[in-house]
Design a protein around this motif. Structure first.
Motif, PDB file in Angstrom:
ATOM      1  N   ILE A 127     -78.492   2.197 -22.423  1.00 41.78           N
ATOM      2  CA  ILE A 127     -78.708   2.644 -23.805  1.00 41.78           C
ATOM      3  C   ILE A 127     -79.385   4.013 -23.793  1.00 41.78           C
ATOM      4  O   ILE A 127     -78.992   4.923 -24.533  1.00 41.78           O
ATOM      5  N   LEU A 128     -80.378   4.181 -22.943  1.00 43.01           N
ATOM      6  CA  LEU A 128     -81.102   5.447 -22.862  1.00 43.01           C
ATOM      7  C   LEU A 128     -80.196   6.580 -22.378  1.00 43.01           C
ATOM      8  O   LEU A 128     -80.255   7.703 -22.897  1.00 43.01           O
ATOM      9  N   ALA A 129     -79.325   6.293 -21.417  1.00 47.77           N
ATOM     10  CA  ALA A 129     -78.397   7.310 -20.910  1.00 47.77           C
ATOM     11  C   ALA A 129     -77.394   7.724 -21.986  1.00 47.77           C
ATOM     12  O   ALA A 129     -77.110   8.917 -22.166  1.00 47.77           O
ATOM     13  N   TYR A 130     -76.856   6.753 -22.704  1.00 49.05           N
ATOM     14  CA  TYR A 130     -75.924   7.060 -23.800  1.00 49.05           C
ATOM     15  C   TYR A 130     -76.633   7.828 -24.917  1.00 49.05           C
ATOM     16  O   TYR A 130     -76.094   8.793 -25.471  1.00 49.05           O
ATOM     17  N   ALA A 131     -77.843   7.406 -25.240  1.00 53.15           N
ATOM     18  CA  ALA A 131     -78.580   8.046 -26.342  1.00 53.15           C
ATOM     19  C   ALA A 131     -78.908   9.498 -26.029  1.00 53.15           C
ATOM     20  O   ALA A 131     -78.893  10.352 -26.927  1.00 53.15           O
ATOM     21  N   ALA A 132     -79.185   9.794 -24.770  1.00 48.98           N
ATOM     22  CA  ALA A 132     -79.440  11.185 -24.386  1.00 48.98           C
ATOM     23  C   ALA A 132     -78.186  12.023 -24.594  1.00 48.98           C
ATOM     24  O   ALA A 132     -78.250  13.136 -25.131  1.00 48.98           O
ATOM     25  N   ARG A 133     -77.045  11.506 -24.179  1.00 44.74           N
ATOM     26  CA  ARG A 133     -75.778  12.215 -24.390  1.00 44.74           C
ATOM     27  C   ARG A 133     -75.514  12.427 -25.875  1.00 44.74           C
ATOM     28  O   ARG A 133     -75.175  13.535 -26.315  1.00 44.74           O
ATOM     29  N   ASP A 134     -75.697  11.384 -26.662  1.00 43.45           N
ATOM     30  CA  ASP A 134     -75.425  11.473 -28.095  1.00 43.45           C
ATOM     31  C   ASP A 134     -76.392  12.420 -28.796  1.00 43.45           C
ATOM     32  O   ASP A 134     -76.042  13.053 -29.800  1.00 43.45           O
ATOM     33  N   SER A 135     -77.596  12.554 -28.267  1.00 44.85           N
ATOM     34  CA  SER A 135     -78.580  13.478 -28.835  1.00 44.85           C
ATOM     35  C   SER A 135     -78.153  14.922 -28.635  1.00 44.85           C
ATOM     36  O   SER A 135     -78.370  15.775 -29.504  1.00 44.85           O
TER      37      SER A 135
END
Length: 334
Positions: A127-135
């Protein structure tokens, strides 16, 4: 036994073994990891990031920073999300993180939705890895395919946050810190571009303004007009430096603090890098050349940044049967 087998056959056996092992490692983290088990996982996380960003634009850089700080301690295992307890001071409260991490609520909101959608399948680390990309995407940057399949760690210790590079580090020190995590200097230079979004506490760079060295109170490499602006934003307190009790912050890239662009590198070339670790990029010709190249070709930098984020996201990951899938990202499973 081996001496009875022709050399060519030995080489072929070794080659097949190497290919098998390397393909097995690659299979542990893969793009579209949740395609069959939780097909809406990425879109749910993206929705939560976008909703949070439009409420508070500071969330995006906070999530990118959190992923970075997570990966540099015990690998990308979401140990940064674990709360401190009376028996243990966790990474969240380590010196580089205490009081400055943002975005926990976004990860928790995404996790809550994912647990309803596909219970026990999506790790907090992913979730954290995806959220960084989406940010990065929501702030105008390019996206990248995120290999997933990480599992969550069960250990989080504040004292281990010493592995996180400091804003006052030299180029050699930063390069060595990244090398310990199997990242190249090229990765480091690309990843520092994340400083194009977000804010910094004045205490992270105030020594460059008021207490740089025994011969210079102000860092002589810092542009004078920029230093004057920073001094107005970060005034000295009664102790002769910035008052640590005042929550004073400034944008890291004043030209476009909420946009992922190459403004950070332009600032470095103008001697307006906020941290010593930013300005140190100009101290060797090879690093300086990359800074210039990034300014001249923003699209190339965005691609390099995405590649570097993928490389960073592979540091020390737990996969297979290692670790766990936390039900609550802030607490290890009972």
């Amino acid at each position: 036994m081996l001496d009875q087998i022709p050399t060519i056959k030995i080489l072929m056996i070794l080659l097949v073994l190497v290919l098998y092992l390397s393909s097995d490692v690659e299979a542990q983290l893969r793009v579209d990891f949740y395609r069959n088990t939780c097909p809406d996982a990425e879109s749910i996380i993206q929705e939560e990031v976008r909703k949070a960003f439009f409420r508070d634009r500071g969330i995006a850089p906070g999530l990118v920073r959190m992923h970075f700080h997570d990966c540099f301690v015990r690998g990308c295992d979401a140990s940064i999300l674990i709360k401190s307890t009376p028996a243990n001071v966790a990474e969240e409260d380590g010196p580089p993180n205490a009081g400055s991490l943002r975005g926990f609520e976004v990860i928790e909101s995404a996790k809550d939705r994912l647990e309803q959608e596909c219970r026990g399948l999506v790790s907090c680390a992913d979730i954290l890895a995806y959220a960084a990309r989406d940010s990065v995407v929501v702030t105008g940057g390019l996206g990248w395919d995120v290999p997933a399949g990480r599992r969550d760690g069960r250990i989080s210790r504040a004292e281990e946050t010493v592995d996180i590079p400091a804003p006052f580090d030299s180029l050699d020190q930063i390069t060595q810190a990244f090398a310990k995590k199997t990242l190249l200097q090229d990765d480091m230079i690309a990843l520092l571009g994340a400083h194009t979004i977000g804010r910094s506490h004045c205490t992270s760079f105030s020594d460059r303004l008021y207490n740089f060295s025994s011969t210079n109170s102000q860092d002589p490499t810092l542009d004078r007009r920029f230093a004057a602006l920073l001094k107005r934003q970060c005034p000295r307190g009664p102790q002769g430096t910035v008052d640590p009790n005042r929550d004073l912050v400034v944008p890291m890239d004043p030209s476009s603090p909420a946009m992922t662009d190459v403004g950070y590198y332009r600032s470095v070339l103008l001697n307006r890098g906020l941290f010593t670790s930013d300005q140190t990029l100009l101290t060797i010709p090879r690093a300086r050349a990359q800074v210039v190249q990034n300014v001249q070709n923003p699209l190339l930098w965005m691609r390099k940044f995405g590649d570097a984020m993928v490389n960073m996201g592979k540091i020390g990951v737990l996969t297979g049967n290692d670790g766990e899938i936390r039900v609550n990202c802030r607490v290890i499973n009972g």
